[in-house]
Design an enzyme around this catalytic site. Structure first.
Site, PDB file in Angstrom:
ATOM      1  N   LYS A  83       0.482 -11.094  -5.235  1.00  0.00           N
ATOM      2  CA  LYS A  83       0.028  -9.901  -4.518  1.00  0.00           C
ATOM      3  C   LYS A  83      -1.070  -9.226  -5.350  1.00  0.00           C
ATOM      4  O   LYS A  83      -0.855  -8.873  -6.519  1.00  0.00           O
ATOM      5  CB  LYS A  83       1.227  -8.969  -4.340  1.00  0.00           C
ATOM      6  CG  LYS A  83       1.181  -8.123  -3.101  1.00  0.00           C
ATOM      7  CD  LYS A  83       2.532  -7.431  -2.947  1.00  0.00           C
ATOM      8  CE  LYS A  83       2.566  -6.477  -1.803  1.00  0.00           C
ATOM      9  NZ  LYS A  83       3.754  -5.630  -1.850  1.00  0.00           N
TER      10      LYS A  83
HETATM   11  C1  E4P Z   1       4.226  -3.929   1.172  1.00  0.00           C
HETATM   12  O1  E4P Z   1       4.032  -5.016   0.710  1.00  0.00           O
HETATM   13  C2  E4P Z   1       4.619  -2.753   0.395  1.00  0.00           C
HETATM   14  O2  E4P Z   1       5.519  -3.176  -0.597  1.00  0.00           O
HETATM   15  C3  E4P Z   1       5.332  -1.723   1.212  1.00  0.00           C
HETATM   16  O3  E4P Z   1       5.395  -2.075   2.566  1.00  0.00           O
HETATM   17  C4  E4P Z   1       4.916  -0.318   0.967  1.00  0.00           C
HETATM   18  O4  E4P Z   1       5.668   0.540   1.772  1.00  0.00           O
HETATM   19  P1  E4P Z   1       5.732   2.115   1.526  1.00  0.00           P
HETATM   20  O5  E4P Z   1       4.406   2.689   1.915  1.00  0.00           O
HETATM   21  O6  E4P Z   1       6.829   2.607   2.412  1.00  0.00           O
HETATM   22  O7  E4P Z   1       6.012   2.311   0.062  1.00  0.00           O
END
Ligand code: E4P
Length: 217
Positions: A83
């Protein structure tokens, strides 16, 4: 639509995986903090449970350092998706890591143009953050829709991974638009099964069944 679990909570992931609800997992530094676990250890454990892509996020800011961290993370298991943040440096790292055959999830996407760049850099997944756009009174779902149109216009193979999903309504809307994947916390995935009319209907059936005096077993 593929379901990814947005969590580093091994017990919750296992429970959903046993139900066949898990096509992959996404983690981020905040979720690793919440788990209280070592990133390498917990990610390896998740990869043992889930066959699909498991996203593990780099924390370096320069491309070379991101690539080094990405290689380390990719070495954990064959189903790791590295990522990377949607920055210019992240796009450079995306180009290199995807060229080496690693899956790459480009994260923190907040515009259609950013998504276009990620696709051109060879991203496997693009993660537009719906909830965080809604938080600042913008329309997260409109972004999913724009990216769907652009990717379809040009035949990009990058999968749209609707992220920062906070509600069951987000899931429904993303599915209607045609996001390839959604990632949501375990509690949101569980809530997808809930409907007040299901509960009320079940209540009536059980009360009537009681009155029949019958037993099935
Ligand atoms: C995605 O890969 C992220 O980990 C996640 O969806 C972030 O979500 P949030 O905005 O609720 O922290």
């Amino acid at each position: 639509m593929k379901f990814f679990v947005d969590s580093a909570d091994v017990a919750a992931i296992r429970e959903l995986a046993d139900l066949g609800m898990v096509d992959g997992v996404t983690t981020n530094p905040s979720l690793i903090l919440k788990s209280g676990r070592d990133i390498i250890e917990v990610t390896r454990e998740i990869c043992d449970i889930v066959d699909g892509p498991v996203s593990a996020e780099v924390v370096a800011l320069e491309a070379e350092a991101m690539i080094a961290e990405g290689r380390r993370l990719a070495g954990i298991a064959p189903n790791i998706a590295v990522k990377l943040p949607l920055t210019w440096q992240g796009l450079k790292a995306c180009r290199v890591l995807s060229g080496e055959g690693s899956m790459v999830n480009v994260t923190l996407c907040f515009s259609a143009n950013q998504a276009l760049l990620a696709a051109k850099a060879g991203a496997t997944f693009i993660s537009p953050f719906i909830g965080r756009l809604d938080d600042i009174h913008l329309d997260g779902m409109e972004l999913i829709s724009e990216i769907r149109t652009i990717y379809d216009n040009y035949g990009f193979g990058t999968e749209i991974l609707a992220a920062s999903i906070r509600s069951v309504n987000h899931v429904r809307q993303a599915a209607l638009i045609g996001a390839d994947v959604m990632t949501a916390p375990p509690e949101v995935i569980r809530k997808l099964a809930a409907h007040p009319l299901t509960d009320a209907g079940l209540d009536t059936f059980l009360r009537d069944w009681e009155k029949t005096g019958q037993k099935i077993l």
